[in-house]
Design a protein around this motif. Structure first.
Motif, short mmCIF file in Angstrom:
data_model
loop_
_atom_site.label_atom_id
_atom_site.label_comp_id
_atom_site.label_asym_id
_atom_site.label_seq_id
_atom_site.Cartn_x
_atom_site.Cartn_y
_atom_site.Cartn_z
N TYR A 223 14.07 11.18 0.37
CA TYR A 223 13.49 10.94 -0.59
C TYR A 223 12.23 9.50 -0.78
O TYR A 223 11.59 9.50 -1.67
N SER B 65 23.14 12.37 -3.92
CA SER B 65 22.94 13.24 -2.75
C SER B 65 21.74 14.20 -2.91
O SER B 65 21.03 14.63 -1.97
N PHE C 234 21.22 6.31 -2.88
CA PHE C 234 21.30 7.63 -2.25
C PHE C 234 22.09 7.61 -0.91
O PHE C 234 22.17 6.60 -0.20
#
Length: 108
Positions: A45, A106, A37
């Protein structure tokens, strides 16, 4: 031809990055999954993935194909297909190139 040569020299494609993400989930490796990420997205996250940890196997098994919706040099938008109740749904997965030119997730 130059596009494909350049693409092959800039690292894994968004599809490859997502496959690595799924592999990390199957290995129960949240830290490895978060490296795929963007930095900002990884922060958001981290706790979410920890909560989903007991369901990683099921999640990955239920993930269908990814379909490219749009892309340019620095972004790629996909739909992750998933069958639910006999219907097929597409869930957006967004990728951006980081400062090193590598694709990162993203939004998922």
């Amino acid at each position: 031809l130059a596009y494909y040569w350049l693409a092959s020299t800039t690292g894994p494609s968004p599809e490859d990055v997502f496959e690595s993400f799924k592999t990390a989930l199957l290995a129960d490796d949240v830290d490895d999954a978060l490296t795929l990420f963007t930095e900002t997205a990884a922060e958001g996250y981290a706790s979410f993935l920890e909560q989903l940890r007991p369901y990683f196997q099921q999640m990955v098994n239920e993930m269908g194909d990814m379909v490219l919706i749009s892309s340019d040099d620095n972004t790629a938008n996909y739909d992750l297909l998933r069958e639910e109740g006999g219907n097929m749904y597409g869930y957006p997965v967004l990728f951006v190139r980081d400062e090193m030119g590598q694709w990162k997730i993203s939004d998922f």
